[in-house]
Design a protein around this motif. Structure first.
Motif, short mmCIF file in Angstrom:
data_model
loop_
_atom_site.label_atom_id
_atom_site.label_comp_id
_atom_site.label_asym_id
_atom_site.label_seq_id
_atom_site.Cartn_x
_atom_site.Cartn_y
_atom_site.Cartn_z
N ALA A 1 -4.40 -1.26 4.68
CA ALA A 1 -2.98 -0.99 4.49
C ALA A 1 -2.25 -2.33 4.46
O ALA A 1 -1.68 -2.77 5.46
N ARG B 1 -4.25 -4.00 -7.06
CA ARG B 1 -3.62 -4.08 -5.74
C ARG B 1 -4.35 -5.15 -4.95
O ARG B 1 -5.52 -4.98 -4.58
N TYR C 1 -3.91 -7.70 -1.62
CA TYR C 1 -3.14 -7.91 -0.40
C TYR C 1 -3.51 -9.23 0.25
O TYR C 1 -4.65 -9.70 0.15
N TYR D 1 0.81 -1.22 0.00
CA TYR D 1 0.00 0.00 0.00
C TYR D 1 0.84 1.27 0.00
O TYR D 1 0.37 2.34 -0.38
#
Length: 262
Positions: free
Chosen positions: A213, A197, A199, A158
């Motif tokens: 994050a 993105r 995660y 992030y």
């Protein structure tokens, strides 16, 4: 065939979460990392009660890897990597399941950088790469799965600028990860989602999960024999939000059904 990876961060302390997730997600094969338990304390019976056979390589308080399978008995092919007889960490276990060679790994974190832990990390990646070359010679479908403790690209964190001096993001480790890929391996998640993105890890500090994050540390590397069978992939992000959760979330891929059962 649904294959998952989950850094459980303590298999006994978080066993209720693991069993809850297994019952809900119903993966066929699971690679677990960071068991933090010696061999004799692995919860074999609780997993058998859910229909999962297991092989494991434990270690007191640290490390530890395991492979679970819904397909019945597992044919173990290796534990540990060659190249350093003094390395007693439980970080690699391998099996042949349903026609696929599956290597479950927990790559060293490497922090603090610089230092001996980072040097050990780089050496471990080189040893993994040598073994991966041997696996390619078998002309079989192979997957290298687990917590690689590497963010390969800026998309995998992030805040890239925050991690410039972190072993998870150092260019030396990322370069070796790319060397491994060039030996005939494909990052399955990035193949399916090249620009997103995604995660798989959220720190316990500073409300990282609530702020999204995150970091992508958990990867599926597939050889060409297996890549053609890749269909979809995902992260069970909500599991990270469960009470007393690991700081990782389960990650999974789905492959086309295979006729052969080991």
């Amino acid at each position: 065939m649904k294959i998952a990876s989950y850094n459980i961060n303590g298999v006994n302390g978080r066993l209720p979460n693991l069993l809850r997730w297994l019952a809900k997600a119903k993966p066929d094969v699971v690679c677990l990392q960071e068991l933090k338990a010696p061999d004799e304390r692995f919860p074999e019976q609780a997993l058998l009660d859910l229909g999962y056979h297991a092989i494991w390589h434990g270690q007191q308080s640290w490390n530890g890897v395991a492979i679970l399978s819904h397909y019945g008995e597992i044919r173990e092919t290796r534990r540990g990597l060659d190249g350093n007889p003094e390395d007693l960490h439980s970080r690699y276990i391998e099996a042949f399941i349903n026609g696929v060679v599956i290597g479950c790994l927990y790559l060293p974190n490497g922090n603090p950088f610089p230092g001996p832990k980072f040097d050990y990390k780089l050496d471990w990646i080189k040893r993994l790469t040598k073994h991966a070359k041997k696996l390619q010679e078998f002309n079989l479908p192979v997957a290298l799965i687990g917590d690689f403790n590497i963010m390969p690209t800026d998309l995998d964190t992030y805040k890239p600028e925050k991690y410039k001096e972190n072993a998870l993001f150092r260019p030396e480790a990322r370069k070796l990860f790319n060397v491994l890929l060039k030996e005939g391996w494909t990052d399955a998640i990035r193949k399916l989602y090249p620009d997103e993105r995604i995660y798989t890890f959220w720190d316990y500090l500073r409300n990282a999960y609530e702020r999204d994050a995150g970091l992508r540390l958990d990867h599926f590397l597939l050889n060409d024999h297996l890549l053609s069978q890749l269909q979809i992939a995902g992260v069970d992000k909500e599991v990270r939000g469960w009470e007393h959760s690991s700081d990782h979330a389960p990650v999974w891929i789905k492959l086309k059904d295979r006729v052969h059962l080991s």
